[in-house]
Structure formats: structure tokens, C-alpha cells
Design a protein around this motif. Structure first.
Motif, short mmCIF file in Angstrom:
data_model
loop_
_atom_site.label_atom_id
_atom_site.label_comp_id
_atom_site.label_asym_id
_atom_site.label_seq_id
_atom_site.Cartn_x
_atom_site.Cartn_y
_atom_site.Cartn_z
N GLU A 128 -13.80 -1.69 1.94
CA GLU A 128 -12.43 -1.88 1.47
C GLU A 128 -12.05 -0.71 0.59
O GLU A 128 -12.84 -0.24 -0.25
CB GLU A 128 -12.32 -3.18 0.69
N ALA A 129 -10.85 -0.21 0.77
CA ALA A 129 -10.37 0.88 -0.08
C ALA A 129 -9.95 0.35 -1.44
O ALA A 129 -9.56 -0.82 -1.58
CB ALA A 129 -9.20 1.59 0.59
N LYS A 160 0.73 1.84 -5.25
CA LYS A 160 1.73 0.79 -5.37
C LYS A 160 1.52 -0.27 -4.28
O LYS A 160 1.59 -1.47 -4.55
CB LYS A 160 3.13 1.39 -5.25
N THR A 161 1.27 0.16 -3.04
CA THR A 161 1.05 -0.81 -1.96
C THR A 161 -0.19 -1.65 -2.24
O THR A 161 -0.21 -2.85 -1.95
CB THR A 161 0.92 -0.11 -0.60
N MET A 162 -1.22 -1.03 -2.80
CA MET A 162 -2.44 -1.78 -3.12
C MET A 162 -2.18 -2.82 -4.20
O MET A 162 -2.66 -3.95 -4.12
CB MET A 162 -3.54 -0.83 -3.55
N SER A 165 -0.71 -5.98 -3.06
CA SER A 165 -1.62 -6.78 -2.23
C SER A 165 -1.85 -6.26 -0.81
O SER A 165 -2.40 -6.97 0.02
CB SER A 165 -1.19 -8.25 -2.17
N THR A 166 -1.44 -5.02 -0.50
CA THR A 166 -1.81 -4.46 0.80
C THR A 166 -3.29 -4.11 0.78
O THR A 166 -3.77 -3.45 -0.14
CB THR A 166 -0.98 -3.21 1.12
N TYR A 167 -3.99 -4.55 1.79
CA TYR A 167 -5.44 -4.41 1.89
C TYR A 167 -5.76 -3.34 2.92
O TYR A 167 -5.25 -3.36 4.04
CB TYR A 167 -6.01 -5.77 2.31
N TYR A 168 -6.60 -2.37 2.55
CA TYR A 168 -6.98 -1.29 3.45
C TYR A 168 -8.48 -1.32 3.73
O TYR A 168 -9.29 -1.62 2.84
CB TYR A 168 -6.66 0.08 2.83
N SER A 182 -4.33 -0.47 7.41
CA SER A 182 -3.99 -1.50 6.43
C SER A 182 -4.04 -2.88 7.06
O SER A 182 -4.14 -3.02 8.28
CB SER A 182 -2.59 -1.25 5.86
N ALA A 183 -3.94 -3.89 6.22
CA ALA A 183 -4.05 -5.27 6.68
C ALA A 183 -2.95 -5.66 7.65
O ALA A 183 -3.11 -6.61 8.42
CB ALA A 183 -4.05 -6.23 5.49
N GLU A 184 -1.83 -4.94 7.62
CA GLU A 184 -0.77 -5.21 8.59
C GLU A 184 -1.09 -4.59 9.94
O GLU A 184 -0.27 -4.65 10.86
CB GLU A 184 0.57 -4.65 8.08
#
Length: 270
Positions: A128-129, A160-162, A165-168, A182-184
Motif C-alpha cells: 500500500e502506498a 490530498k487524495t490519500m 481516503s483514496t487507497y493506492y 488507485s482503489a477506483e
């Protein structure tokens, strides 16, 4: 610097300056005509040339009557209910695909592939990043894409995306990030030095496991219609093709068409 002016949201109406489009995800079905007028007004003020609506099935006829056309479907987008991707183009240039034949060839090649499971090559590892990776991730996106729909080449934007809650997941080789997504199942980028090694499929598997564990059962990804590698990866990973968004965003070489690929881990309500 973080490009805070790239998108401005008024309720659920998003003015996307970077990609010259106006988008709506949630709306009052009794006020579709008024909302369309507001979208036109916002487009004129921001010089946008594409209007995008994520519509419920029952509302599609109303939007079509206003000149929208259906470009595709995202299965299960609304908590298990499908979203119908509708678009209205304000210029003929924006409405016209410049690479239709080549994109169709890539699509047919992708659809000919059977789903398969691919393991991570020797010498690579997944993790995970974290925010500490923001600088390297931004550098990766800047290397891979000349332009991008969002400012992913800005480390502060990545952070900011992290934080939102954006998951990479990243694939590493010799301590350096070789590939990320990313999680999307978007923001997919493979460093040119590691292209062709099938790194995205193991990343997709890891992201799907993460989302399934979080109760996210309806997955989709948007791929550049001109990218054979990304479309083949989606097809091999069991995603179904559900349409094409014409001149949807600025990515890689300018405005490009994006293919919709979906994978439902639970039945939809349609």
C-alpha cells in the motif's frame, strides 16, 4: 502548487475546468429541465464543451429529449443500481471521435482475450502506498502522461487524495515504484522501464480484495480507448466492456475517448 481551481462543485454540479466539462451525479428527477439549463449556463461561463450526467434508468428518456446521448453504463454505481452515462456536446469537434477505427480494433482484440490470473513477476513486490510516496508517485504520473484529467503530477494533490481516503497499491522493483493504481481502479501508470511485465493485473487483484473487504462490490475502470495494454488488462481481469466516453478528458496526448469496463462482485438491481 496544488491546482485547487481544477474543479469547482456547486452542490452536486461539478465544473471541471481542467477537462472543460460539467458533470452531475445526483439530481432531482422533477427538475431535469431546469438543471440542464443551469449546466448550459455553467458551461458557457467556464468555456466547457461537454455536459455529463450519471442518470437513473427511469430518467434516461427525459435527458435524451434534451439532446443528450447515451455513451455507456456503469453497473451498480448507485449502491447497486446502474448509472447511465449521458452526454451533451456543445461543439461538433468535441462530439467527434478522431480515432474510432483504431479504437475499435483495440476493443475487439481486448474482447477476444479470456480472463486469466497473473502473478507478480520475480523481483517485484506489492504494498500500500503512503503519503511518503507522494513525490515518487507524482514523478511516475508525470513520466507516463503528458497530460492527465487530474493534477496527479503534483505531490500535494496526491497527498490530498490519500487524506480523502483514496487507497493506492504500488508494485516495487529494487526499492522504486514501477507501477501504481488507485482503489477506483484508475490512476493506473506503469513506468516505461517496466512495461509489458503484467504488473497491473496483480495490483487489480489486490485492490479488488481490499474493496471487497470494505463492502465495495461494484467495480469499474475507465481506460484510454487507444491503449491496447490497459484494455487487454481489463478484459483479462474479467471486466466487461460497457461503452465509450467520447473526448472525455485530457490524458496523455490531449482529449481522448475512454472505455468503460465494469466488474460486479454482487448482482445489480437491474
Amino acid at each position: 502548487m496544488l491546482d485547487v481551481s481544477a474543479m469547482i462543485s456547486t452542490g452536486d454540479l461539478v465544473i471541471d475546468h481542467r477537462n472543460k466539462r460539467v458533470k452531475v451525479h445526483v439530481y432531482d428527477p422533477e427538475a431535469i429541465t431546469d438543471l440542464h439549463g443551469k449546466m448550459i449556463e455553467c458551461a458557457q461561463q467556464s468555456e466547457a464543451t461537454k455536459l455529463i450526467v450519471y442518470a437513473k434508468r427511469k430518467d434516461v428518456p427525459a435527458w435524451l429529449s434534451l439532446g443528450y446521448r447515451q455513451e455507456g453504463v456503469i453497473d451498480g454505481f448507485f449502491q447497486g443500481e446502474n448509472a447511465y452515462m449521458l452526454a451533451s456536446f456543445l461543439t461538433e469537434e468535441r462530439a467527434t471521435s478522431m480515432h474510432h477505427l483504431a479504437e475499435e480494433e483495440i476493443l475487439q482484440l481486448s474482447l477476444s482475450k479470456r480472463p486469466e490470473t497473473k502473478t507478480l513477476p520475480v523481483g517485484y513486490s506489492l504494498r500500500e502506498a503512503t503519503e511518503e510516496d507522494a513525490e515518487e508517485l507524482a514523478s511516475l504520473y508525470k513520466t507516463v502522461f503528458a497530460t492527465y484529467p487530474t493534477p496527479m503530477d503534483d505531490p500535494e494533490y496526491v497527498r490530498k487524495t490519500m487524506r480523502e481516503s483514496t487507497y493506492y497499491i504500488v508494485a516495487e522493483h529494487d526499492g522504486r515504484i514501477a507501477c501504481a493504481a488507485s482503489a477506483e481502479l484508475t490512476d493506473c501508470a506503469t513506468h516505461p522501464d517496466h512495461a509489458g511485465k503484467g504488473l497491473l493485473q496483480p495490483i487489480f487483484t489486490a485492490l479488488e480484495e481490499k474493496m471487497n473487504g470494505q463492502g465495495i462490490y461494484y467495480l469499474y475502470t475507465l481506460t484510454r480507448a487507444q491503449s491496447a495494454g490497459m484494455n487487454i488488462t481489463a478484459a483479462k481481469h474479467g471486466y466487461a466492456y460497457r461503452g465509450r466516453l467520447i473526448n472525455n478528458c485530457t490524458i496523455f496526448s490531449g482529449y481522448e475517448d475512454m472505455n468503460i469496463w465494469v466488474k460486479s462482485l454482487r448482482p445489480t438491481r437491474e
